[in-house]
Write a protein that holds these residues in place. Structure first.
Motif, PDB file in Angstrom:
ATOM      1  N   TYR A 195     -44.518 -85.916   7.690  1.00 43.25           N
ATOM      2  CA  TYR A 195     -45.401 -85.684   6.556  1.00 43.25           C
ATOM      3  C   TYR A 195     -45.138 -86.799   5.553  1.00 43.25           C
ATOM      4  O   TYR A 195     -43.990 -87.172   5.323  1.00 43.25           O
ATOM      5  CB  TYR A 195     -45.111 -84.341   5.892  1.00 43.25           C
ATOM      6  N   VAL A 196     -46.186 -87.307   4.952  1.00 42.71           N
ATOM      7  CA  VAL A 196     -46.055 -88.366   3.959  1.00 42.71           C
ATOM      8  C   VAL A 196     -46.282 -87.754   2.582  1.00 42.71           C
ATOM      9  O   VAL A 196     -47.277 -87.064   2.355  1.00 42.71           O
ATOM     10  CB  VAL A 196     -47.063 -89.507   4.210  1.00 42.71           C
ATOM     11  N   VAL A 197     -45.351 -88.009   1.671  1.00 42.40           N
ATOM     12  CA  VAL A 197     -45.452 -87.549   0.295  1.00 42.40           C
ATOM     13  C   VAL A 197     -45.646 -88.787  -0.570  1.00 42.40           C
ATOM     14  O   VAL A 197     -44.815 -89.698  -0.546  1.00 42.40           O
ATOM     15  CB  VAL A 197     -44.175 -86.788  -0.137  1.00 42.40           C
ATOM     16  N   ILE A 198     -46.746 -88.818  -1.317  1.00 44.04           N
ATOM     17  CA  ILE A 198     -47.057 -89.986  -2.125  1.00 44.04           C
ATOM     18  C   ILE A 198     -47.127 -89.574  -3.586  1.00 44.04           C
ATOM     19  O   ILE A 198     -47.796 -88.608  -3.938  1.00 44.04           O
ATOM     20  CB  ILE A 198     -48.393 -90.624  -1.687  1.00 44.04           C
ATOM     21  N   GLU A 210     -40.228 -84.740   9.649  1.00 45.10           N
ATOM     22  CA  GLU A 210     -39.615 -85.716   8.757  1.00 45.10           C
ATOM     23  C   GLU A 210     -40.489 -85.891   7.514  1.00 45.10           C
ATOM     24  O   GLU A 210     -41.709 -85.799   7.574  1.00 45.10           O
ATOM     25  CB  GLU A 210     -39.493 -87.052   9.495  1.00 45.10           C
ATOM     26  N   LEU A 211     -39.842 -86.149   6.374  1.00 45.71           N
ATOM     27  CA  LEU A 211     -40.561 -86.425   5.138  1.00 45.71           C
ATOM     28  C   LEU A 211     -40.443 -87.909   4.820  1.00 45.71           C
ATOM     29  O   LEU A 211     -39.352 -88.459   4.785  1.00 45.71           O
ATOM     30  CB  LEU A 211     -39.983 -85.628   3.971  1.00 45.71           C
ATOM     31  N   VAL A 224     -50.234 -85.641  -1.895  1.00 48.64           N
ATOM     32  CA  VAL A 224     -50.368 -86.620  -2.961  1.00 48.64           C
ATOM     33  C   VAL A 224     -50.147 -85.917  -4.294  1.00 48.64           C
ATOM     34  O   VAL A 224     -50.830 -84.942  -4.602  1.00 48.64           O
ATOM     35  CB  VAL A 224     -51.759 -87.284  -2.942  1.00 48.64           C
ATOM     36  N   PHE A 225     -49.186 -86.400  -5.072  1.00 51.59           N
ATOM     37  CA  PHE A 225     -48.970 -85.881  -6.418  1.00 51.59           C
ATOM     38  C   PHE A 225     -49.891 -86.649  -7.359  1.00 51.59           C
ATOM     39  O   PHE A 225     -49.693 -87.825  -7.625  1.00 51.59           O
ATOM     40  CB  PHE A 225     -47.508 -86.013  -6.839  1.00 51.59           C
ATOM     41  N   VAL A 268     -56.504 -86.303   9.422  1.00 51.83           N
ATOM     42  CA  VAL A 268     -55.181 -85.798   9.041  1.00 51.83           C
ATOM     43  C   VAL A 268     -55.340 -84.964   7.771  1.00 51.83           C
ATOM     44  O   VAL A 268     -56.010 -85.397   6.829  1.00 51.83           O
ATOM     45  CB  VAL A 268     -54.209 -86.979   8.763  1.00 51.83           C
ATOM     46  N   PRO A 269     -54.742 -83.761   7.709  1.00 48.41           N
ATOM     47  CA  PRO A 269     -54.831 -82.947   6.492  1.00 48.41           C
ATOM     48  C   PRO A 269     -54.202 -83.676   5.312  1.00 48.41           C
ATOM     49  O   PRO A 269     -53.139 -84.281   5.429  1.00 48.41           O
ATOM     50  CB  PRO A 269     -54.026 -81.695   6.819  1.00 48.41           C
ATOM     51  N   ILE A 270     -54.874 -83.606   4.164  1.00 47.86           N
ATOM     52  CA  ILE A 270     -54.355 -84.217   2.942  1.00 47.86           C
ATOM     53  C   ILE A 270     -54.542 -83.231   1.804  1.00 47.86           C
ATOM     54  O   ILE A 270     -55.582 -82.571   1.722  1.00 47.86           O
ATOM     55  CB  ILE A 270     -55.045 -85.563   2.644  1.00 47.86           C
TER      56      ILE A 270
END
Length: 113
Positions: free
Chosen positions: A3-6, A25-26, A50-51, A72-74
Motif C-alpha cells: 500500500y502506498v501512503v502519500i 508492506e507500507l 492520500v492525506f 487500483v483503489p485510492i
C-alpha cells in the motif's frame, strides 16, 4: 504487494492503525520534497492512501490518474486517526464488493476499483 501512503512528513500513531488494518508492506512518500514530485506508483500496489492536507496538488492529481488507469483503489483522507479509520473501512468493503460509492460518513472517499 504494498500500500502506498502519500502525504504527511511523519505518520506518527497513524502508522500503527495502517499496520493493523492493512495486510501488506507500507510505502510512505511525504509528497512535499522536490524528489517526490515525479513519484509514480510501483507495479504491484494494492491501494493508495492520500492525506489531502499534506500534499502537493499536482502530485495528488498525477497519483489519482495513475491509480485510476491501473484500476487500483485510492482513498483521500485527512491526517487523523478517526477520519482515516472510516476511510479504510470503506476501502476494504469496496475491495471486497467491487463498488465505487462514497462512504456516507466520509465525503472525501473516492475509490477506483
Amino acid at each position: 504487494m504494498a500500500y502506498v501512503v502519500i502525504g504527511a512528513d511523519r505518520l506518527g500513531n497513524i502508522n500503527a492503525l495502517l499496520e493493523e488494518k492493512l495486510d501488506g508492506e507500507l510505502i510512505h512518500v511525504s509528497g512535499r520534497k522536490k524528489k517526490d514530485q515525479n513519484y509514480s506508483l510501483p507495479q504491484l500496489v494494492k491501494g493508495v492512501i492520500v492525506f489531502t492536507d499534506y500534499i502537493n496538488h499536482n502530485l495528488a492529481k498525477r497519483v489519482k490518474a495513475d491509480a485510476k488507469k491501473r484500476n487500483v483503489p485510492i482513498v483521500f483522507a485527512k491526517r487523523s486517526v478517526s477520519h482515516l479509520e472510516c476511510t479504510l473501512e470503506q476501502m476494504m468493503v469496496c475491495q471486497q464488493e467491487g463498488c465505487d460509492r462514497p462512504c456516507t460518513r466520509n465525503r472525501s472517499f473516492h475509490a477506483t476499483v
